[in-house]
Design a protein around this motif. Structure first.
Motif, PDB file in Angstrom:
ATOM      1  N   UNK A 266     -35.267   7.427 -20.917  1.00  0.00           N
ATOM      2  CA  UNK A 266     -35.772   7.139 -20.753  1.00  0.00           C
ATOM      3  C   UNK A 266     -37.329   7.236 -19.915  1.00  0.00           C
TER       4      UNK A 266
ATOM      5  N   UNK B  64     -25.678   5.525 -16.508  1.00  0.00           N
ATOM      6  CA  UNK B  64     -27.071   4.981 -15.797  1.00  0.00           C
ATOM      7  C   UNK B  64     -26.911   3.829 -14.890  1.00  0.00           C
TER       8      UNK B  64
ATOM      9  N   UNK C  43     -25.060   5.623 -11.390  1.00  0.00           N
ATOM     10  CA  UNK C  43     -26.519   5.958 -11.124  1.00  0.00           C
ATOM     11  C   UNK C  43     -26.636   5.538  -9.495  1.00  0.00           C
TER      12      UNK C  43
ATOM     13  N   UNK D 154     -25.818   1.282  -8.592  1.00  0.00           N
ATOM     14  CA  UNK D 154     -25.941   0.233  -8.926  1.00  0.00           C
ATOM     15  C   UNK D 154     -24.454  -0.578  -9.289  1.00  0.00           C
ATOM     16  N   UNK D 155     -23.408   0.288  -9.605  1.00  0.00           N
ATOM     17  CA  UNK D 155     -21.873  -0.440  -9.926  1.00  0.00           C
ATOM     18  C   UNK D 155     -21.174   0.604  -9.591  1.00  0.00           C
TER      19      UNK D 155
ATOM     20  N   UNK E 134     -43.248   5.414 -10.202  1.00  0.00           N
ATOM     21  CA  UNK E 134     -44.306   6.459  -9.433  1.00  0.00           C
ATOM     22  C   UNK E 134     -45.654   7.068 -10.558  1.00  0.00           C
ATOM     23  N   UNK E 135     -45.148   6.550 -12.308  1.00  0.00           N
ATOM     24  CA  UNK E 135     -46.639   6.971 -12.649  1.00  0.00           C
ATOM     25  C   UNK E 135     -47.357   5.545 -12.196  1.00  0.00           C
TER      26      UNK E 135
ATOM     27  N   UNK F  47     -34.898  -0.474 -16.347  1.00  0.00           N
ATOM     28  CA  UNK F  47     -36.078   0.178 -16.064  1.00  0.00           C
ATOM     29  C   UNK F  47     -36.080   0.449 -14.420  1.00  0.00           C
TER      30      UNK F  47
ATOM     31  N   UNK G  92     -33.458   0.412 -12.620  1.00  0.00           N
ATOM     32  CA  UNK G  92     -32.352   0.538 -12.118  1.00  0.00           C
ATOM     33  C   UNK G  92     -32.180   2.259 -12.841  1.00  0.00           C
ATOM     34  N   UNK G  93     -32.576   2.732 -13.440  1.00  0.00           N
ATOM     35  CA  UNK G  93     -32.852   3.940 -13.258  1.00  0.00           C
ATOM     36  C   UNK G  93     -33.653   5.155 -12.266  1.00  0.00           C
TER      37      UNK G  93
ATOM     38  N   UNK H 165     -33.107   4.579  -7.823  1.00  0.00           N
ATOM     39  CA  UNK H 165     -32.404   5.319  -6.389  1.00  0.00           C
ATOM     40  C   UNK H 165     -33.244   6.251  -5.548  1.00  0.00           C
ATOM     41  N   UNK H 166     -34.690   6.102  -6.154  1.00  0.00           N
ATOM     42  CA  UNK H 166     -35.809   7.055  -5.406  1.00  0.00           C
ATOM     43  C   UNK H 166     -35.926   5.696  -4.558  1.00  0.00           C
TER      44      UNK H 166
ATOM     45  N   UNK I 106     -29.231  -7.285 -12.111  1.00  0.00           N
ATOM     46  CA  UNK I 106     -27.775  -7.180 -12.567  1.00  0.00           C
ATOM     47  C   UNK I 106     -26.884  -8.483 -12.395  1.00  0.00           C
TER      48      UNK I 106
END
Lengths: 193, 193
Positions: A111, A170, A173, A175-176, B26-27, B108, B110-111, B114-115, B128
């Motif tokens: 990603x 993924x 991390x 979500x599930x 972030x970006x 996107x 989802x990944x 976490x932060x 989801x």
DNA sequence: AGCAGCTTATACCGATCAGTATAACAAAAA
DNA sequence: TTTTTGTTATACTGATCGGTATAAGCTGCT
């Protein structure tokens, strides 16, 4: 040569890998890397050159130590159906035990990779190709041995398995949760059932 | 009240969504958002409060405009098997047409999530869950109508479909090309075949 | 002893980050 | 006309970014 490096480059690389793995390239700062490795700023740059170079080395180390060895061990079983089954069992176990929710460094980089250079993209692409190849070979050998039905298309099913493996890592991390991941893993295994 | 806003808040939000979608939270910098929206720095903060608040509004807008309406349209077809088939056809088309390789904003996140904070995670989790629910309902209705085999577990297969959809969008950001994505989409559709 | 090479700590570079402040300006309501 | 409110441009805050520079210290070879 007059003197050997007094810090262990491999240990520093191991720590760097952990930092990039859990934070990603962008979010990992040089300060993070210095704190985690315990290596001085100047020494880090002297040993690895740049943040990006250190990232590449870290990703390669992960690819070598995790992706490559995991697949090699499973393939060495020489029991294709079980290898696939074990792959997904281990994947869920790894994901559940991953309390930091780091996921898979390789998949995470897929990603993030669009903003990386060709070198990183090549490492990622190769890793994915080899995972897919592992599944494909398992299916093919399983078919030769009569363990797996002949009407299964190895290439297609291998791609589906890779896709499900990626999704497990993924979604795992955060979500599930475990039960849902097990369901997806079971679906992946059922492809050759 | 003395004066109405002279710039269109919705247009600015649309542009912001595009920026966050393609770059991630972030970006994407405030400068990026200012340049892209054409709205002054102060006005942006006055209208949206903070970068995070603007991100949340952008994500909600995406969830509403893309995820929700896409599923609603397909569900309105009232042809469950075709709805699933169309979902994956459209997904591949969207991915291939996505020359910027932005992927799906929801996936996107989802990944990246976490932060993020609980609010963002909740939006993602809900998205989801609703995609999965769409697949599950399609299967259940299809079974009632006799279009889909009864031995298929709606919940399990819905999870597998969500996983494959996620993988298509993630891998479509650069790692895989159209032909491979079509193979995965075909595998997803074959789940109810 | 003296050189070479890596170590450390520390300071610095210019750039960028998210967010705030200020002041002149514009338009509608009082 | 004055007040209110959002506009604009611009400057600024303090922090952090990746990367470089410097100086002093340590170690092993010649």
């Amino acid at each position: 040569m007059s003197w050997e490096k007094s810090f262990d480059v491999d240990t520093a690389l191991e720590k760097s890998m952990q930092v990039f793995w859990s934070k990603g390239f962008e979010s990992a700062s040089i300060t993070n890397l210095i704190e985690e490795t315990g290596v001085n700023r100047g020494s880090l740059y002297n040993a690895f050159g740049s943040k990006r170079a250190l990232f590449v080395k870290s990703l390669l180390k992960y690819d070598q130590e995790y992706r490559k060895t995991t697949l090699a061990k499973l393939e060495a079983l020489d029991q294709p159906s079980q290898a696939i089954s074990r792959f997904f069992d281990d994947l869920v176990i790894s994901t559940v035990e991953d309390t930091e929710h780091k996921g898979c460094f390789l998949f995470n980089t897929v990603l993030e990779a669009q903003q990386h250079d060709a070198e990183v993209n090549a490492i990622v692409a190769n890793g994915l190709r080899e995972i897919e190849g592992f599944f494909r070979r398992c299916i093919e050998v399983g078919q030769v041995r009569g363990e797996i039905r002949q009407d299964i298309q190895p290439e297609s099913k291998a791609k589906a398995m890779l896709a499900l493996a990626l999704a497990i890592r993924v979604l795992g991390r955060g979500a599930y949760h475990e039960s849902a991941l097990n369901v997806i893993a079971a679906e992946a295994k059922s492809i050759i059932a």
